[in-house]
Motif scaffolding. Structure first.
Motif, PDB file in Angstrom:
ATOM      1  N   GLY A 202       3.434   8.040   9.600  1.00  0.00           N
ATOM      2  CA  GLY A 202       2.057   8.352   9.944  1.00  0.00           C
ATOM      3  C   GLY A 202       1.054   7.478   9.217  1.00  0.00           C
ATOM      4  O   GLY A 202       1.259   7.073   8.063  1.00  0.00           O
ATOM      5  N   MET A 203      -0.043   7.169   9.894  1.00  0.00           N
ATOM      6  CA  MET A 203      -1.050   6.283   9.312  1.00  0.00           C
ATOM      7  C   MET A 203      -1.880   6.982   8.248  1.00  0.00           C
ATOM      8  O   MET A 203      -2.432   6.326   7.358  1.00  0.00           O
ATOM      9  CB  MET A 203      -1.939   5.723  10.428  1.00  0.00           C
ATOM     10  N   GLY A 204      -1.954   8.308   8.307  1.00  0.00           N
ATOM     11  CA  GLY A 204      -2.645   9.043   7.242  1.00  0.00           C
ATOM     12  C   GLY A 204      -1.880   8.922   5.938  1.00  0.00           C
ATOM     13  O   GLY A 204      -2.468   8.705   4.864  1.00  0.00           O
ATOM     14  N   THR A 205      -0.553   9.035   6.022  1.00  0.00           N
ATOM     15  CA  THR A 205       0.301   8.860   4.836  1.00  0.00           C
ATOM     16  C   THR A 205       0.201   7.436   4.325  1.00  0.00           C
ATOM     17  O   THR A 205       0.140   7.195   3.112  1.00  0.00           O
ATOM     18  CB  THR A 205       1.772   9.176   5.190  1.00  0.00           C
ATOM     19  N   ALA A 206       0.195   6.476   5.273  1.00  0.00           N
ATOM     20  CA  ALA A 206       0.115   5.066   4.900  1.00  0.00           C
ATOM     21  C   ALA A 206      -1.204   4.738   4.212  1.00  0.00           C
ATOM     22  O   ALA A 206      -1.241   3.955   3.263  1.00  0.00           O
ATOM     23  CB  ALA A 206       0.291   4.190   6.142  1.00  0.00           C
ATOM     24  N   ALA A 207      -2.294   5.346   4.672  1.00  0.00           N
ATOM     25  CA  ALA A 207      -3.599   5.115   4.037  1.00  0.00           C
ATOM     26  C   ALA A 207      -3.558   5.550   2.577  1.00  0.00           C
ATOM     27  O   ALA A 207      -4.097   4.875   1.686  1.00  0.00           O
ATOM     28  CB  ALA A 207      -4.688   5.883   4.785  1.00  0.00           C
ATOM     29  N   ASN A 208      -2.900   6.663   2.321  1.00  0.00           N
ATOM     30  CA  ASN A 208      -2.775   7.167   0.959  1.00  0.00           C
ATOM     31  C   ASN A 208      -1.847   6.284   0.130  1.00  0.00           C
ATOM     32  O   ASN A 208      -2.130   5.989  -1.040  1.00  0.00           O
ATOM     33  CB  ASN A 208      -2.248   8.607   0.982  1.00  0.00           C
ATOM     34  N   TYR A 209      -0.727   5.844   0.751  1.00  0.00           N
ATOM     35  CA  TYR A 209       0.239   5.028   0.013  1.00  0.00           C
ATOM     36  C   TYR A 209      -0.317   3.639  -0.306  1.00  0.00           C
ATOM     37  O   TYR A 209      -0.227   3.165  -1.442  1.00  0.00           O
ATOM     38  CB  TYR A 209       1.536   4.881   0.805  1.00  0.00           C
ATOM     39  N   TYR A 210      -0.875   2.985   0.700  1.00  0.00           N
ATOM     40  CA  TYR A 210      -1.327   1.599   0.514  1.00  0.00           C
ATOM     41  C   TYR A 210      -2.682   1.494  -0.183  1.00  0.00           C
ATOM     42  O   TYR A 210      -2.928   0.548  -0.933  1.00  0.00           O
ATOM     43  CB  TYR A 210      -1.400   0.883   1.865  1.00  0.00           C
ATOM     44  N   TYR A 211      -3.562   2.449   0.067  1.00  0.00           N
ATOM     45  CA  TYR A 211      -4.927   2.331  -0.466  1.00  0.00           C
ATOM     46  C   TYR A 211      -5.356   3.490  -1.364  1.00  0.00           C
ATOM     47  O   TYR A 211      -6.412   3.404  -1.993  1.00  0.00           O
ATOM     48  CB  TYR A 211      -5.926   2.212   0.700  1.00  0.00           C
ATOM     49  N   GLY A 212      -4.587   4.564  -1.407  1.00  0.00           N
ATOM     50  CA  GLY A 212      -4.978   5.718  -2.199  1.00  0.00           C
ATOM     51  C   GLY A 212      -6.221   6.388  -1.654  1.00  0.00           C
ATOM     52  O   GLY A 212      -6.994   6.998  -2.404  1.00  0.00           O
ATOM     53  N   LYS A 213      -6.432   6.270  -0.339  1.00  0.00           N
ATOM     54  CA  LYS A 213      -7.622   6.825   0.298  1.00  0.00           C
ATOM     55  C   LYS A 213      -7.241   7.536   1.596  1.00  0.00           C
ATOM     56  O   LYS A 213      -6.113   7.421   2.065  1.00  0.00           O
ATOM     57  CB  LYS A 213      -8.631   5.704   0.613  1.00  0.00           C
ATOM     58  N   SER A 214      -8.221   8.229   2.159  1.00  0.00           N
ATOM     59  CA  SER A 214      -8.024   8.831   3.480  1.00  0.00           C
ATOM     60  C   SER A 214      -8.377   7.794   4.540  1.00  0.00           C
ATOM     61  O   SER A 214      -9.004   6.762   4.238  1.00  0.00           O
ATOM     62  CB  SER A 214      -8.927  10.060   3.640  1.00  0.00           C
ATOM     63  N   LEU A 215      -8.016   8.054   5.772  1.00  0.00           N
ATOM     64  CA  LEU A 215      -8.297   7.110   6.850  1.00  0.00           C
ATOM     65  C   LEU A 215      -9.792   6.843   7.004  1.00  0.00           C
ATOM     66  O   LEU A 215     -10.205   5.703   7.255  1.00  0.00           O
ATOM     67  CB  LEU A 215      -7.739   7.651   8.177  1.00  0.00           C
ATOM     68  N   LYS A 216     -10.605   7.875   6.819  1.00  0.00           N
ATOM     69  CA  LYS A 216     -12.041   7.717   7.013  1.00  0.00           C
ATOM     70  C   LYS A 216     -12.708   6.888   5.910  1.00  0.00           C
ATOM     71  O   LYS A 216     -13.861   6.471   6.055  1.00  0.00           O
ATOM     72  CB  LYS A 216     -12.710   9.096   7.108  1.00  0.00           C
ATOM     73  N   GLN A 217     -11.987   6.646   4.822  1.00  0.00           N
ATOM     74  CA  GLN A 217     -12.544   5.851   3.719  1.00  0.00           C
ATOM     75  C   GLN A 217     -12.203   4.364   3.843  1.00  0.00           C
ATOM     76  O   GLN A 217     -12.664   3.563   3.035  1.00  0.00           O
ATOM     77  CB  GLN A 217     -12.010   6.385   2.382  1.00  0.00           C
ATOM     78  N   LEU A 218     -11.417   4.001   4.861  1.00  0.00           N
ATOM     79  CA  LEU A 218     -10.995   2.613   5.024  1.00  0.00           C
ATOM     80  C   LEU A 218     -11.971   1.833   5.897  1.00  0.00           C
ATOM     81  O   LEU A 218     -12.620   2.395   6.780  1.00  0.00           O
ATOM     82  CB  LEU A 218      -9.595   2.555   5.642  1.00  0.00           C
ATOM     83  N   ASP A 219     -12.051   0.525   5.651  1.00  0.00           N
ATOM     84  CA  ASP A 219     -12.932  -0.301   6.464  1.00  0.00           C
ATOM     85  C   ASP A 219     -12.199  -0.811   7.712  1.00  0.00           C
ATOM     86  O   ASP A 219     -11.010  -0.534   7.919  1.00  0.00           O
ATOM     87  CB  ASP A 219     -13.525  -1.458   5.639  1.00  0.00           C
TER      88      ASP A 219
END
Length: 299
Positions: A202-219
């Motif tokens: 899941g991309m929500g898990t990936a956002a946390n793993y790769y960036y330590g953020k939620s999807l809405k916090q990514l650019d």
């Protein structure tokens, strides 16, 4: 002795030409009729074969569509090696998925997603078939996002499993999913289902793993990277293969621009962003080195 007038001669000649034309047209009409009959029989046969294979399709439910992958791996002597599962999975509900990510996924995977009413895209299937025939290899896929979701939920992703019966069942289930769920629900299931490397689903898990953020916090650039990774999560690993990851990310950005989801200014700015910007630093590179080897086998 009576003679024919010029008008009578012209009428007779016209009649003879018409008869000749009719005789010549008969074989053509006969061929057209047989071709139409053959086409009709092929359609009927195709429907019959589809129904025969589709009747054995596995069941599909909301819980299956929402579930993440779960697998445990052991060495040959029975020692536990690693676990890939949903216990650390961050499930992103539709409200937590930014529209930018939806646009990115649709643009790169299935740009006619919102206009498809069947769950399958006949035009894309024909187009990919012609492309693959022309290249003598499988370079283009004809699966919609809905079909990919079904495949990830019910079937193996191995190329050896791409049989006629499997494809028929996949298409049947895709049509079933399309009837029972909205487009936003299908996207939600897909975004949370895909494998994203390092044992994450899941991309929500990936956002946390790769960036330590939620999807809405990514650019934009970061979301485009995540949207492109499911195609080959190991090859597009931004830690180990930044050049390949950037290549894939930029393809997603270009697809978004072509699909009129971002402006040229946004496209150029995101394309210029360092692909490793914002990546979370992990305490050790051991896992990255391990995954470099085992992810290929796991996938």
């Amino acid at each position: 002795m009576a003679t024919n007038s010029p008008e009578q001669k012209n009428t007779r000649m016209a009649s003879l030409h018409a008869n000749d034309g009719a005789k010549k047209a008969r074989p053509v009409l006969r061929v057209i009729k047989w071709l139409f009959l053959l086409f009709f029989l092929l359609i009927i046969s195709g429907v019959g074969v589809f129904a025969y294979y589709a009747k054995d399709a596995p069941s599909i439910s909301t819980s299956k569509l929402q579930s993440g992958g779960t697998s445990s791996f052991y060495t040959t002597d029975g020692k536990f090696l690693m676990s890939l599962g949903s216990q650390t999975r961050v499930y992103a509900k539709d409200s937590a998925i930014p529209q930018t990510l939806k646009d990115a996924v649709v643009s790169i995977e299935d740009k006619r997603f919102y206009s498809e009413s069947l769950g399958i895209d006949p035009l894309r299937i024909v187009s990919s078939f012609l492309t693959n025939v022309k290249s003598s290899s499988t370079v283009a896929g004809g699966s919609t996002i809905t079909q990919q979701l079904v495949k990830l939920t019910c079937f193996s992703t191995a190329s050896s499993q791409r049989t006629l019966s499997r494809k028929a069942q996949e298409a049947w289930l895709a049509m079933k999913v399309e009837r029972e769920y909205s487009k936003d629900q299908i996207l939600e299931f897909y975004i949370n289902k895909v494998y994203m490397n390092y044992g994450t689903y899941g991309m929500g898990t990936a956002a946390n793993y790769y960036y330590g953020k939620s999807l809405k916090q990514l650019d934009l650039a970061q979301l485009a990277l995540l949207a492109g990774m499911p195609n080959a999560p190991v090859a597009y690993n931004p830690y180990l293969y930044p050049k390949k990851a950037k290549y894939r990310r930029d393809l997603v950005l270009k697809a978004m621009y072509d699909n009129k989801k971002i402006t040229k200014k946004q496209y150029l700015a995101a394309k210029a962003e360092d692909v490793q910007k914002g990546l979370k630093k992990h305490t050790t590179s051991t896992e990255s080195k391990l995954r470099k080897v085992d992810d290929a086998y796991i996938k």
